[in-house]
Design an enzyme around this catalytic site. Structure first.
Site, mmCIF file in Angstrom:
data_model
loop_
_atom_site.group_PDB
_atom_site.id
_atom_site.type_symbol
_atom_site.label_atom_id
_atom_site.label_comp_id
_atom_site.label_asym_id
_atom_site.label_seq_id
_atom_site.Cartn_x
_atom_site.Cartn_y
_atom_site.Cartn_z
ATOM 1 C CB ALA A 1 32.563 -35.012 -1.839
ATOM 2 N N GLY A 2 33.075 -34.096 -4.966
ATOM 3 C CA GLY A 2 32.454 -33.468 -6.135
ATOM 4 C C GLY A 2 32.495 -34.405 -7.330
ATOM 5 C CB ILE A 3 30.364 -35.847 -9.540
ATOM 6 C CG1 ILE A 3 29.050 -35.053 -9.415
ATOM 7 C CG2 ILE A 3 30.480 -36.905 -8.461
ATOM 8 C CD1 ILE A 3 27.794 -35.865 -9.713
ATOM 9 C CB THR A 4 32.749 -33.710 -14.060
ATOM 10 O OG1 THR A 4 33.431 -34.965 -14.151
ATOM 11 C CG2 THR A 4 33.675 -32.663 -13.506
ATOM 12 N N PRO B 1 41.012 -24.719 -7.620
ATOM 13 C CG PRO B 1 41.217 -26.821 -6.641
ATOM 14 C CD PRO B 1 40.233 -25.705 -6.860
ATOM 15 C CE1 TYR C 1 33.273 -30.040 -11.073
ATOM 16 C CE2 TYR C 1 34.331 -28.234 -12.242
ATOM 17 C CZ TYR C 1 34.379 -29.246 -11.302
ATOM 18 O OH TYR C 1 35.539 -29.451 -10.582
ATOM 19 C CG PHE D 1 33.345 -26.563 -24.910
ATOM 20 C CD1 PHE D 1 33.186 -25.634 -25.943
ATOM 21 C CD2 PHE D 1 32.897 -27.851 -25.104
ATOM 22 C CE1 PHE D 1 32.586 -26.003 -27.139
ATOM 23 C CE2 PHE D 1 32.299 -28.231 -26.292
ATOM 24 C CZ PHE D 1 32.138 -27.319 -27.312
ATOM 25 N N GLY D 2 31.257 -27.499 -22.058
ATOM 26 C CA GLY D 2 30.702 -28.784 -21.605
ATOM 27 C C GLY D 2 30.369 -28.825 -20.125
HETATM 28 N N1 CAA Z 1 37.170 -26.051 -25.619
HETATM 29 C C1 CAA Z 1 36.791 -25.766 -26.898
HETATM 30 N N2 CAA Z 1 36.189 -26.664 -27.690
HETATM 31 C C2 CAA Z 1 35.958 -27.882 -27.183
HETATM 32 C C3 CAA Z 1 36.318 -28.232 -25.869
HETATM 33 C C4 CAA Z 1 36.960 -27.262 -25.091
HETATM 34 N N3 CAA Z 1 37.372 -27.492 -23.850
HETATM 35 N N4 CAA Z 1 35.965 -29.509 -25.657
HETATM 36 C C5 CAA Z 1 35.399 -29.942 -26.799
HETATM 37 N N5 CAA Z 1 35.415 -28.964 -27.709
HETATM 38 C C6 CAA Z 1 34.915 -29.039 -29.084
HETATM 39 C C7 CAA Z 1 35.542 -30.218 -29.827
HETATM 40 O O1 CAA Z 1 36.838 -29.885 -30.288
HETATM 41 C C8 CAA Z 1 34.544 -30.435 -30.949
HETATM 42 O O2 CAA Z 1 34.756 -29.454 -31.930
HETATM 43 P P1 CAA Z 1 34.481 -29.784 -33.470
HETATM 44 O O3 CAA Z 1 33.010 -30.164 -33.552
HETATM 45 O O4 CAA Z 1 34.814 -28.501 -34.141
HETATM 46 O O5 CAA Z 1 35.391 -30.926 -33.791
HETATM 47 C C9 CAA Z 1 33.212 -30.107 -30.296
HETATM 48 O O6 CAA Z 1 33.537 -29.335 -29.124
HETATM 49 C C10 CAA Z 1 32.456 -31.360 -29.864
HETATM 50 O O7 CAA Z 1 33.340 -32.145 -29.062
HETATM 51 P P2 CAA Z 1 33.115 -33.704 -28.853
HETATM 52 O O8 CAA Z 1 33.173 -34.417 -30.179
HETATM 53 O O9 CAA Z 1 34.051 -34.160 -27.788
HETATM 54 O O10 CAA Z 1 31.582 -33.695 -28.400
HETATM 55 P P3 CAA Z 1 30.867 -34.568 -27.341
HETATM 56 O O11 CAA Z 1 29.454 -34.125 -27.326
HETATM 57 O O12 CAA Z 1 31.189 -36.006 -27.545
HETATM 58 O O13 CAA Z 1 31.589 -34.164 -25.955
HETATM 59 C C11 CAA Z 1 32.291 -32.786 -24.193
HETATM 60 C C12 CAA Z 1 31.559 -32.842 -25.545
HETATM 61 C C13 CAA Z 1 31.565 -33.620 -23.158
HETATM 62 C C14 CAA Z 1 32.276 -31.314 -23.761
HETATM 63 C C15 CAA Z 1 33.724 -33.348 -24.342
HETATM 64 O O14 CAA Z 1 34.371 -32.696 -25.407
HETATM 65 C C16 CAA Z 1 34.533 -33.141 -23.082
HETATM 66 O O15 CAA Z 1 34.477 -33.951 -22.180
HETATM 67 N N6 CAA Z 1 35.308 -32.049 -23.042
HETATM 68 C C17 CAA Z 1 36.097 -31.724 -21.881
HETATM 69 C C18 CAA Z 1 35.287 -30.905 -20.879
HETATM 70 C C19 CAA Z 1 36.180 -30.468 -19.764
HETATM 71 O O16 CAA Z 1 37.169 -29.790 -19.982
HETATM 72 N N7 CAA Z 1 35.866 -30.854 -18.539
HETATM 73 C C20 CAA Z 1 36.696 -30.549 -17.421
HETATM 74 C C21 CAA Z 1 36.739 -31.783 -16.530
HETATM 75 S S1 CAA Z 1 37.973 -31.681 -15.242
HETATM 76 C C22 CAA Z 1 37.295 -30.710 -14.121
HETATM 77 O O17 CAA Z 1 36.186 -30.286 -14.199
HETATM 78 C C23 CAA Z 1 38.166 -30.375 -12.952
HETATM 79 C C24 CAA Z 1 38.247 -28.933 -12.768
HETATM 80 O O18 CAA Z 1 37.506 -28.403 -11.955
HETATM 81 C C25 CAA Z 1 39.267 -28.171 -13.484
HETATM 82 P P1 NAP Z 2 37.913 -37.604 -7.586
HETATM 83 O O1 NAP Z 2 39.261 -38.258 -7.515
HETATM 84 O O2 NAP Z 2 36.927 -38.072 -8.588
HETATM 85 O O3 NAP Z 2 37.273 -37.651 -6.131
HETATM 86 C C1 NAP Z 2 35.973 -37.193 -5.901
HETATM 87 C C2 NAP Z 2 35.548 -37.619 -4.521
HETATM 88 O O4 NAP Z 2 34.211 -37.165 -4.310
HETATM 89 C C3 NAP Z 2 35.544 -39.119 -4.341
HETATM 90 O O5 NAP Z 2 36.271 -39.436 -3.172
HETATM 91 C C4 NAP Z 2 34.070 -39.469 -4.155
HETATM 92 O O6 NAP Z 2 33.842 -40.427 -3.151
HETATM 93 C C5 NAP Z 2 33.499 -38.178 -3.649
HETATM 94 N N1 NAP Z 2 32.066 -38.118 -3.939
HETATM 95 C C6 NAP Z 2 31.462 -38.000 -5.157
HETATM 96 N N2 NAP Z 2 30.128 -37.998 -5.009
HETATM 97 C C7 NAP Z 2 29.873 -38.111 -3.685
HETATM 98 C C8 NAP Z 2 28.689 -38.163 -2.902
HETATM 99 N N3 NAP Z 2 27.461 -38.063 -3.439
HETATM 100 N N4 NAP Z 2 28.809 -38.281 -1.554
HETATM 101 C C9 NAP Z 2 30.024 -38.377 -0.994
HETATM 102 N N5 NAP Z 2 31.177 -38.332 -1.672
HETATM 103 C C10 NAP Z 2 31.097 -38.198 -3.006
HETATM 104 O O7 NAP Z 2 38.066 -36.049 -7.857
HETATM 105 P P2 NAP Z 2 39.149 -35.001 -7.393
HETATM 106 O O8 NAP Z 2 39.869 -34.559 -8.600
HETATM 107 O O9 NAP Z 2 39.898 -35.501 -6.218
HETATM 108 O O10 NAP Z 2 38.198 -33.788 -6.983
HETATM 109 C C11 NAP Z 2 37.987 -33.382 -5.650
HETATM 110 C C12 NAP Z 2 37.319 -32.024 -5.657
HETATM 111 O O11 NAP Z 2 38.164 -31.088 -6.301
HETATM 112 C C13 NAP Z 2 35.999 -31.980 -6.433
HETATM 113 O O12 NAP Z 2 35.079 -31.147 -5.762
HETATM 114 C C14 NAP Z 2 36.397 -31.370 -7.748
HETATM 115 O O13 NAP Z 2 35.303 -30.729 -8.375
HETATM 116 C C15 NAP Z 2 37.448 -30.408 -7.299
HETATM 117 N N6 NAP Z 2 38.389 -30.021 -8.331
HETATM 118 C C16 NAP Z 2 39.152 -30.937 -8.955
HETATM 119 C C17 NAP Z 2 40.033 -30.513 -9.918
HETATM 120 C C18 NAP Z 2 40.903 -31.455 -10.672
HETATM 121 O O14 NAP Z 2 41.512 -30.991 -11.633
HETATM 122 N N7 NAP Z 2 41.004 -32.706 -10.312
HETATM 123 C C19 NAP Z 2 40.145 -29.163 -10.225
HETATM 124 C C20 NAP Z 2 39.337 -28.254 -9.553
HETATM 125 C C21 NAP Z 2 38.477 -28.694 -8.594
HETATM 126 P P3 NAP Z 2 33.852 -42.012 -3.431
HETATM 127 O O15 NAP Z 2 35.189 -42.278 -4.041
HETATM 128 O O16 NAP Z 2 33.640 -42.584 -2.115
HETATM 129 O O17 NAP Z 2 32.716 -42.231 -4.410
#
Ligand code: CAA
Ligand code: NAP
Length: 246
Positions: free
Chosen positions: A88-91, A182, A152, A147-148
């Protein structure tokens, strides 16, 4: 008697694939859902229609007392947990400039405190029985930063510190502790990334040119849970399409 595998967050993208894989290998699969989850029953029903007899219990993994109550109920109604997958996890992505205490703590408690909260409930039993598997789902972003994601990345890096320390403590008792990191997998967590960021900043960094599949991570979980993996402990296994190599 089949072994019992508990997968937290089993109704999410990765968790569901892990549940299905473990069931296919003969484990009794138990999962948890968060207290706010309104669709847990529909999920269980749809799994049942596909032939999976999963059990599901409410649990806020971020809360120690909730984790304790959940595992007490699982132990009473299903049996002791042999394999724990802390999945279980969130962003709560935002630049550090915008990061506040609420979003810092939400991610730390759900992704890192949860590892303590859940493992604490099952580890002693595994040691007493001389067999156990603890598998922590971390992230490539805990290894390389993202980034961002100051919150996490810190929580996910912390998970592997926990893995290494606990692995040392339980190594002689038949219990292994490992981390899987992953890369980007096509679940709703990744689909929440702005499409332009995904297309311009993330996919181009993945040498394989695609997102991973939940089933690919589930296969690795199954291996770590197996008898064959008995000598593998304290590891952090990357599965990321070549995005980050150590
Ligand atoms: N790398 C480099 N630059 C980035 C970037 C990244 N990954 N993401 C955003 N930026 C840059 C944008 O291009 C933008 O640049 P400019 O100002 O030069 O145009 C600047 O950062 C600001 O971006 P936003 O306008 O989007 O700013 P915001 O404040 O609205 O949002 C943010 C910022 C929340 C970081 C958003 O960009 C975002 O959600 N980015 C993605 C973050 C991400 O990759 N999260 C991973 C989620 S999946 C996960 O976590 C699973 C896992 O384990 C792998
Ligand atoms: P997801 O589809 O959003 O699933 C997340 C799960 O976490 C949901 O089942 C949610 O349960 C549960 N959860 C969140 N908060 C909770 C809480 N407080 N108590 C109990 N359960 C909670 O995400 P996913 O992509 O499958 O991710 C699973 C794991 O992999 C996470 O730890 C994530 O950080 C990791 N991960 C994901 C990626 C990716 O690219 N997707 C990459 C690397 C690592 P409910 O649905 O019941 O709310």
């Amino acid at each position: 008697m089949s072994r019992i595998a508990l997968i937290t967050g089993g109704m999410g993208g990765l968790g569901e694939a892990i549940c299905i894989k473990m069931a296919a290998l003969g484990y009794q699969v138990v999962t948890t859902y968060s207290p706010g989850n309104k669709t847990w029953k529909e999920w269980l029903d749809s799994m049942k229609q596909q032939g999976h007899n999963f059990k599901a219990y409410p649990c806020d993994v971020a809360d120690f007392d909730s984790a304790k109550a959940c595992i007490e109920q699982v132990t009473k109604e299903v049996g002791p947990v042999d394999v724990l997958v802390n999945n279980a996890g969130i962003t709560r992505d935002m630049t550090f400039k915008k990061m506040d205490k609420v979003n810092w703590h939400a991610v730390m408690s759900t992704n890192l405190d949860s590892t303590f909260n859940m493992t604490k409930q099952v580890c002693d039993g595994m040691l007493d029985r001389g067999w156990g598997r603890i598998i922590n789902i971390s992230s490539v972003n805990g290894q390389k930063g993202a980034f961002g994601q100051t919150n996490y990345s810190a929580a996910k890096a912390g998970m592997h510190g926990f893995t290494k320390a606990l692995a040392l403590e339980v190594a002689r008792k038949g219990v292994t502790v490992n981390t899987i990191s992953p890369g980007y997998i096509g679940t709703k967590m990744v689909m929440a990334i702005p499409q332009d960021v995904l297309d311009s900043k993330i996919i181009p960094q993945i040498p394989m040119g695609r997102l991973g599949k939940p089933e690919e991570v589930a296969g690795l979980v199954a291996y770590l849970a197996s008898e064959e993996a008995a000598f593998l402990t304290g590891a952090n296994i990357a599965i990321n399409g070549g995005q980050h190599m150590q």
